[in-house]
Every structure is written in C-alpha cells, then in structure tokens.
Scaffold this motif. Structure first.
Motif, PDB file in Angstrom:
ATOM      1  N   LEU A   1       4.033   5.569  -5.880  1.00 38.14           N
ATOM      2  CA  LEU A   1       3.945   5.533  -7.381  1.00 38.14           C
ATOM      3  C   LEU A   1       2.961   6.195  -7.986  1.00 38.14           C
ATOM      4  O   LEU A   1       2.846   6.935  -8.979  1.00 38.14           O
ATOM      5  CB  LEU A   1       3.762   3.898  -7.801  1.00 38.14           C
ATOM      6  CG  LEU A   1       4.816   3.006  -7.545  1.00 38.14           C
ATOM      7  CD1 LEU A   1       4.507   1.654  -7.724  1.00 38.14           C
ATOM      8  CD2 LEU A   1       6.175   3.402  -8.235  1.00 38.14           C
ATOM      9  N   GLU A   2       1.722   6.533  -7.124  1.00 40.76           N
ATOM     10  CA  GLU A   2       0.421   7.142  -7.279  1.00 40.76           C
ATOM     11  C   GLU A   2       0.718   8.438  -7.153  1.00 40.76           C
ATOM     12  O   GLU A   2       0.026   9.446  -7.785  1.00 40.76           O
ATOM     13  CB  GLU A   2      -0.600   6.554  -6.595  1.00 40.76           C
ATOM     14  CG  GLU A   2      -1.898   7.208  -6.985  1.00 40.76           C
ATOM     15  CD  GLU A   2      -2.953   6.584  -6.175  1.00 40.76           C
ATOM     16  OE1 GLU A   2      -4.432   6.796  -6.459  1.00 40.76           O
ATOM     17  OE2 GLU A   2      -2.796   6.267  -4.843  1.00 40.76           O
TER      18      GLU A   2
ATOM     19  N   VAL B   1       0.705  -1.267   0.078  1.00 44.55           N
ATOM     20  CA  VAL B   1       0.061   0.053  -0.244  1.00 44.55           C
ATOM     21  C   VAL B   1       1.052   1.217  -0.039  1.00 44.55           C
ATOM     22  O   VAL B   1       0.780   2.160  -1.032  1.00 44.55           O
ATOM     23  CB  VAL B   1      -0.997   0.134   1.247  1.00 44.55           C
ATOM     24  CG1 VAL B   1      -1.702   1.458   1.465  1.00 44.55           C
ATOM     25  CG2 VAL B   1      -2.271  -1.059   1.001  1.00 44.55           C
ATOM     26  N   ASP B   2       1.944   1.332   0.961  1.00 40.14           N
ATOM     27  CA  ASP B   2       2.799   2.476   1.017  1.00 40.14           C
ATOM     28  C   ASP B   2       3.527   2.613  -0.213  1.00 40.14           C
ATOM     29  O   ASP B   2       3.690   3.898  -0.848  1.00 40.14           O
ATOM     30  CB  ASP B   2       3.650   2.139   1.951  1.00 40.14           C
ATOM     31  CG  ASP B   2       2.999   2.292   3.392  1.00 40.14           C
ATOM     32  OD1 ASP B   2       1.837   2.768   3.656  1.00 40.14           O
ATOM     33  OD2 ASP B   2       3.486   1.965   4.383  1.00 40.14           O
ATOM     34  N   TYR B   3       4.051   1.619  -0.822  1.00 44.34           N
ATOM     35  CA  TYR B   3       4.688   1.807  -2.177  1.00 44.34           C
ATOM     36  C   TYR B   3       3.779   2.149  -3.185  1.00 44.34           C
ATOM     37  O   TYR B   3       4.084   2.991  -4.245  1.00 44.34           O
ATOM     38  CB  TYR B   3       5.465   0.553  -2.341  1.00 44.34           C
ATOM     39  CG  TYR B   3       6.448   0.897  -3.464  1.00 44.34           C
ATOM     40  CD1 TYR B   3       7.421   1.720  -3.599  1.00 44.34           C
ATOM     41  CD2 TYR B   3       6.404  -0.321  -4.647  1.00 44.34           C
ATOM     42  CE1 TYR B   3       8.253   2.014  -4.784  1.00 44.34           C
ATOM     43  CE2 TYR B   3       7.302   0.064  -5.846  1.00 44.34           C
ATOM     44  CZ  TYR B   3       8.134   0.950  -5.706  1.00 44.34           C
ATOM     45  OH  TYR B   3       8.807   1.047  -7.095  1.00 44.34           O
TER      46      TYR B   3
ATOM     47  N   GLN C   1       0.955   0.207 -12.099  1.00 50.75           N
ATOM     48  CA  GLN C   1       1.579  -0.398 -11.238  1.00 50.75           C
ATOM     49  C   GLN C   1       0.932  -0.338  -9.480  1.00 50.75           C
ATOM     50  O   GLN C   1       0.990  -1.055  -8.835  1.00 50.75           O
ATOM     51  CB  GLN C   1       3.109  -0.212 -11.138  1.00 50.75           C
ATOM     52  CG  GLN C   1       3.949  -1.200 -10.219  1.00 50.75           C
ATOM     53  CD  GLN C   1       5.558  -0.772 -10.129  1.00 50.75           C
ATOM     54  OE1 GLN C   1       5.783  -0.001 -11.025  1.00 50.75           O
ATOM     55  NE2 GLN C   1       6.166  -1.424  -9.283  1.00 50.75           N
ATOM     56  N   ALA C   2       0.554   0.997  -9.395  1.00 49.79           N
ATOM     57  CA  ALA C   2       0.127   1.192  -8.168  1.00 49.79           C
ATOM     58  C   ALA C   2      -1.054   0.393  -7.979  1.00 49.79           C
ATOM     59  O   ALA C   2      -1.235   0.021  -6.834  1.00 49.79           O
ATOM     60  CB  ALA C   2      -0.391   2.806  -8.081  1.00 49.79           C
ATOM     61  N   TYR C   3      -1.941   0.505  -8.800  1.00 50.63           N
ATOM     62  CA  TYR C   3      -3.285  -0.542  -8.816  1.00 50.63           C
ATOM     63  C   TYR C   3      -3.056  -1.878  -8.464  1.00 50.63           C
ATOM     64  O   TYR C   3      -3.745  -2.733  -7.792  1.00 50.63           O
ATOM     65  CB  TYR C   3      -4.295  -0.139  -9.652  1.00 50.63           C
ATOM     66  CG  TYR C   3      -5.195   1.188  -9.197  1.00 50.63           C
ATOM     67  CD1 TYR C   3      -6.083   0.929  -8.340  1.00 50.63           C
ATOM     68  CD2 TYR C   3      -4.553   2.384  -9.599  1.00 50.63           C
ATOM     69  CE1 TYR C   3      -6.893   2.205  -7.916  1.00 50.63           C
ATOM     70  CE2 TYR C   3      -5.386   3.462  -9.044  1.00 50.63           C
ATOM     71  CZ  TYR C   3      -6.532   3.420  -8.380  1.00 50.63           C
ATOM     72  OH  TYR C   3      -7.340   4.505  -7.864  1.00 50.63           O
ATOM     73  N   ASP C   4      -1.985  -2.427  -9.324  1.00 49.84           N
ATOM     74  CA  ASP C   4      -1.492  -3.817  -9.059  1.00 49.84           C
ATOM     75  C   ASP C   4      -1.053  -4.115  -7.808  1.00 49.84           C
ATOM     76  O   ASP C   4      -1.577  -5.174  -7.098  1.00 49.84           O
ATOM     77  CB  ASP C   4      -0.447  -4.116 -10.110  1.00 49.84           C
ATOM     78  CG  ASP C   4      -0.865  -4.249 -11.396  1.00 49.84           C
ATOM     79  OD1 ASP C   4      -2.006  -4.447 -11.997  1.00 49.84           O
ATOM     80  OD2 ASP C   4       0.097  -4.239 -12.404  1.00 49.84           O
TER      81      ASP C   4
END
Length: 371
Positions: free
Chosen positions: A77-78, A71-73, A90-93
């Motif tokens: 990215l978001e 979640v934090d990473y 990648q964030a939603y993945d």
C-alpha cells in the motif's frame, strides 16, 4: 540450495524486451515513453498481472490476522507501482497492528513514525515505547537513542553521544541516522560533508534524506545545482509521505515525469581509484556477485523477494543516486543490498539503445530473488 536472481526493467531491455511494454505512470517522477518492442508477449504479461492480483488478494486476506502479512501488505500500500496512489493511512494502521502483534519491523516503523512524525503525529511517549521494544543493537533503536541524546528528551543533552550512536546506526544501514549526521555537518557549517551524508541517506531509503539531498541540489550547496534531480527527489519524498516535500510540490506545481531510458546493465562502467590512479571497467555483474546479494537471513528463512530500483543519471552521464520505490518483503535488507550495488562511481552511455540521451533521465531495474 539453488539461488536464482532474475533481472529485468527498462535498463535491461536487451535481455528482457517485455520490459518495453507500454507503462502507466507510477508516481515516481519518471516514465518510459520510448519505442515498444514488437516481440512483447502480451499473453505472458496478462498472466503475470493476474498472478500478481491473486497474490495480493491472498496477502490482503492474511493481513487480517498474521502480523508478518500485515507488514507485507502495508508495504504494498505504501509502495504501489501499478499507477495507484500510496495509501499511507492504511499502511501505517497495518504497521501499528503488526507492532501490537510483536512484529519487529512493525516496531521499527512505529518507532520512527511517532518520533519523526512520519505517517503519525509526533508522540514521543508512544514512539519511544515502540523503540524500546527493539534490541539495543538494532539500527532503528540506535538511531532513536541518538535522537534522544541529541535533543535531551529523556535526560541531559549529549551531542557527542548522539553522534556516536548515529555512527553505529549508520554502519548498520540506518538511513535516518545517516541523514542525522548530515544535519549535524550542516549545522557545523560543512555543506560538502552534509551533501555526501544526505546522498547516502537517500540511497539508504530515508525520506528525510531524499528531502535534504534535494534541498542541497536545489540550492547548489556543497556541490553543483541540479534542479531536475532535486524535483525528482522531492516527488519521491512526497510520495513517501514527507509533508515538507508535499508542500514544496504544491508551491512549485507539477511538471511532466522524467524520461526513462533503455540500456543493458553491462553497459554501465565503474571508475575505481587506486594507488596508481583511476581505472574504468564494466560493472561486475557475474553470477557470484549477484548471488552474494541474497541476504543471509532471507536465505535462512527461505524468503523470496522483488526489488525495484530507480537511478537518476546526471548531466555527466553518471548515476548519482538510486532509490528503492518497491521492496517486497521489507525487513530483510534486500533494498539496501541492491542500493549498495549501485553506490560506486558509475557511468552510462551517452545514449540508450534507441538513441535517446541518457543525461538527466532515470533508469529502472528490477531484481527478483528466488530460491
């Protein structure tokens, strides 16, 4: 337990001159291009950047197997603030992997992703599966139930029931529920009320709220038009992955980012309404007020945080709306707490500390919560 809250940023330039270093554009629609402070400690800045890079490497490694780190990473990215473009895919993945690992914030994000089409194609079955994992009084769960009632997706349509659920979710801080109330008001021919709801939705981090409030400002619905602010909001909604905002920017083309201004936090004044009229006073920034901002859950979990907030100053030199382009870690309510701090009738000086006009500009504030 000792709590410390550090504040810095362009709007705090007098107390944090290092904030006046040369900036690279972060994609949020504004950029500081004013004078640089000669006392900037470049070595300290370089050290801070190195520490940040090392922390991100560790977080990226932990994101391979720890749901909370995912979640934090994903959030980093978001919401990158170092000139990089957001990596929403990648964030939603990562959010989905966190959800599969039973991380509550992951459930919340994927619930909204699949029912609103944010970062994922709409898939109501998947969306409501994630929504259903949340507690009944969770604001995202309340919003999703209202979304269901309003459309009659899994039972009879019930607009009154939907509105009641949206109100409950809004009271718990759901920006999407606030946005939904704005849409209801607009459908009932109440643009003044809708505009107020959309502004609050934007303040609470809803990208739909950003988009809808931008539309009200662009068209002058429910109040005066402000095309400069509207574009700034469209930029940030697009940066958050809002497809219609991205289309708007493609149609209207790019313009230079708005100027950021430099003034100290205590230069802000607040107008308060009372029984005997209105009074104006400096914004209250005493230690108790700042300490009370620390969310209880974060204190209990011994979580430290960094929040960055950007505030648009309109032609009347009032702060109209603030957005949180960076909140680390998410899920504790730091961003909502800081947004609420700036949600009054706030005014700023006509010019900043270097004489630059503040009308139709952006102020950036940084808050670091430390235990």
């Amino acid at each position: 337990m000792k709590i410390r809250i550090l504040l810095w940023g362009l709007a705090l330039a007098v107390t944090a001159p290092a904030a006046l270093a040369q900036e690279s554009y972060d994609g949020t629609g504004s950029l500081y291009t004013g004078p640089q402070d000669p006392s900037i400690d470049k070595a300290a800045i370089a050290k801070s950047e190195k520490e940040k890079d090392e922390a991100e490497k560790k977080l990226r490694k932990r994101a391979g197997y720890v749901p909370r780190a995912m979640v934090d990473y994903a959030r980093s990215l978001e919401q990158p603030l170092d000139g990089r473009q957001p990596d929403m895919a990648q964030a939603y993945d990562l959010y989905e992997r966190a959800a599969e690992g039973n991380e509550t914030y992951g459930w919340e994000r994927m619930c909204l992703a699949y029912i609103l089409g944010q970062g994922r194609q709409v898939d109501l079955n998947k969306g409501f599966t994630y929504c259903g994992k949340l507690a009944l009084d969770n604001p995202t769960r309340l919003f999703s139930d209202g979304f269901d009632y309003a459309r009659g997706l899994r039972g009879p349509k019930d607009e009154d029931g939907a509105a009641a659920l949206y109100v409950q979710a809004a009271e718990k801080g759901s920006g999407d529920a606030i946005d939904a109330l704005g849409q209801m008001a607009l459908q009932k021919g109440k643009p003044d009320a809708a505009r107020k709801w959309f502004r609050q939705a934007a303040m609470h981090g809803s990208i739909n709220g950003l988009f809808h409030y931008a539309g009200m400002l662009e068209g002058g619905e429910g109040g005066p038009a402000d095309l400069v602010e509207a574009r700034w909001l469209y930029v940030n909604a697009a940066r958050g992955g809002h497809a219609d905002a991205q289309d708007w920017l493609k149609r209207h083309g790019e313009t230079p980012p708005l100027p950021r201004v430099a003034f100290i936090l205590k230069d802000i004044t607040e107008t308060l309404a009372g029984a005997s009229g209105t009074t104006t006073k400096p914004l209250d920034v005493n230690l108790k007020v700042l300490t009370d901002m620390y969310p209880t859950a974060a204190v209990n979990d011994r979580v430290e945080a960094y929040i960055e907030i950007h505030c648009y100053i309109n032609s009347a030199h009032r702060i109209d709306v603030c957005i949180v382009p960076s909140e680390q870690p998410p899920g504790y309510g730091f961003g909502a707490t800081i947004s609420a701090f700036f949600n009054g009738d706030l005014s700023v000086p006509l010019t900043d500390k270097f004489g630059s006009p503040t009308a139709k500009s952006v102020a950036k504030f940084g808050f670091r919560f430390l235990l």
